[in-house]
Scaffold this active site. Sequence first.
Site, PDB file in Angstrom:
ATOM      1  N   HIS A  12       0.828  -1.218   0.000  1.00 10.18           N
ATOM      2  CA  HIS A  12       0.000   0.000   0.000  1.00 10.18           C
ATOM      3  C   HIS A  12       0.862   1.269   0.000  1.00 10.18           C
ATOM      4  CE1 HIS A  12      -0.136  -0.646   4.645  1.00 10.18           C
ATOM      5  NE2 HIS A  12       0.872   0.146   4.355  1.00 10.18           N
ATOM      6  N   HIS A  59      -1.980   4.561   9.744  1.00 11.32           N
ATOM      7  CA  HIS A  59      -0.628   5.037  10.046  1.00 11.32           C
ATOM      8  C   HIS A  59      -0.714   6.333  10.864  1.00 11.32           C
ATOM      9  CE1 HIS A  59      -0.378   2.545   6.400  1.00 11.32           C
ATOM     10  NE2 HIS A  59       0.873   2.293   6.695  1.00 11.32           N
ATOM     11  N   HIS A 193      10.188  -4.233   3.741  1.00 12.78           N
ATOM     12  CA  HIS A 193      10.614  -2.831   3.680  1.00 12.78           C
ATOM     13  C   HIS A 193      10.922  -2.288   5.061  1.00 12.78           C
ATOM     14  CE1 HIS A 193       6.280  -2.193   4.415  1.00 12.78           C
ATOM     15  NE2 HIS A 193       6.354  -0.881   4.384  1.00 12.78           N
ATOM     16  N   GLU A 240       3.772  -5.583   8.550  1.00 15.22           N
ATOM     17  CA  GLU A 240       2.479  -5.378   7.879  1.00 15.22           C
ATOM     18  C   GLU A 240       1.988  -6.662   7.201  1.00 15.22           C
ATOM     19  OE1 GLU A 240       2.728  -0.579   6.845  1.00 15.22           O
ATOM     20  OE2 GLU A 240       3.084  -1.992   5.240  1.00 15.22           O
TER      21      GLU A 240
HETATM   22  C1  DHB Z   1       6.280   3.298   2.687  1.00 15.18           C
HETATM   23  C2  DHB Z   1       5.605   2.084   2.745  1.00 15.18           C
HETATM   24  C3  DHB Z   1       4.529   1.909   3.604  1.00 15.18           C
HETATM   25  O1  DHB Z   1       3.860   0.748   3.747  1.00 15.18           O
HETATM   26  C4  DHB Z   1       4.101   2.961   4.380  1.00 15.18           C
HETATM   27  O2  DHB Z   1       3.016   2.802   5.133  1.00 15.18           O
HETATM   28  C5  DHB Z   1       4.785   4.185   4.338  1.00 15.18           C
HETATM   29  C6  DHB Z   1       5.869   4.340   3.486  1.00 15.18           C
HETATM   30  C7  DHB Z   1       7.424   3.496   1.757  1.00 15.18           C
HETATM   31  O3  DHB Z   1       7.920   2.528   1.188  1.00 15.18           O
HETATM   32  O4  DHB Z   1       7.821   4.625   1.540  1.00 15.18           O
HETATM   33 FE    FE Z   2       2.343   0.952   5.580  1.00 16.16          FE
END
Ligand code: DHB
Ligand code: FE
Length: 291
Positions: A12, A59, A193, A240
């Site tokens: 997302h 978030h 990530h 996540e």
């Molecule tokens: C990013 C990815 C996410 O899932 C998020 O909530 C905020 C930032 C990113 O990769 O920048």
């Molecule tokens: Fe996220």
Amino acid sequence: MAKIIAGFGTSHTPAIGAALDLGKKAEPYWAPIFNGYAPAQKWMEEVKPDVVIMVYNDHVNAFDFKIIPTFAIGCADEFTIADEGWGARPVPVVKGYPEFAAHLVQSLVLDEFDITIVNDMQVDHGLTVPMSLAFGAPSAWPVKVIPLAVNVIQYPAPTGNRCYNLGKAIKAAVESWDEDLKVVIFGTGGMSHQIQGPRAGLVNKEFDTAFLDNLSKDPEALVKIQPLTYLRDAGNEAIELVMWLIMRGALGEQVDEAYRFYHVPASSTAVGHIILETREFHESRKARAAA
Ligand code: DHB
Ligand code: FE
């Protein structure tokens, strides 16, 4: 009765929403990502679900650090789009389904999952980016949406096992609603990530590929992954991915993979996407195609 026919797992990443909203879809950096979701949008147009259960995380937009529910279901008529600091995304308001949402809460609480009832909330990129990736840019969303927000922002996040079992309970809750509805359940976030600290930008393609493979091959192996293992092997925000296990748990024993897409990077995220059809829905689609 209502039935969950498929699961839609997707990252997302907020930058994907920004790219779409700013008309950057065709730029070389973004084009491969949007092209990768074109078959998913075609699948959605063919399948035309009535309701989406959107498992996502907020978030710190709907909930601040004063109250952090582990599992919360949005029971409102509609959900407006959160301003995350750069203005609300220019996407349609999200229409809910209060009666069905209330039924899900009732069934889940009686099934001993302590769900927080939310009657008023805004939705952020965790929900709106998957909507854009699945449905494009319509003037109104073609489905009703029941948001299920999961805390993965502040530790302790729920375990994958708890999430998987919640998914199973959601399946039973949906099937005890006496209205013919086609439901698609989303699991959003991930894949590997980390967006902060010295390891920012961490991506683990092997971890992600195994995760995508095992959604159909060996979900029990995924359920055993502990929260700290996500953090260590796939980055802080990879937690996540437990939300994908709610989606997977809601699909029953056998699933068939209908589509997959994986791309690195978008912003700092490994973008992953999968469509899993329940065995029953998959067989019925095959039979219809053959007729
Ligand atoms: C990013 C990815 C996410 O899932 C998020 O909530 C905020 C930032 C990113 O990769 O920048
Ligand atoms: Fe996220």
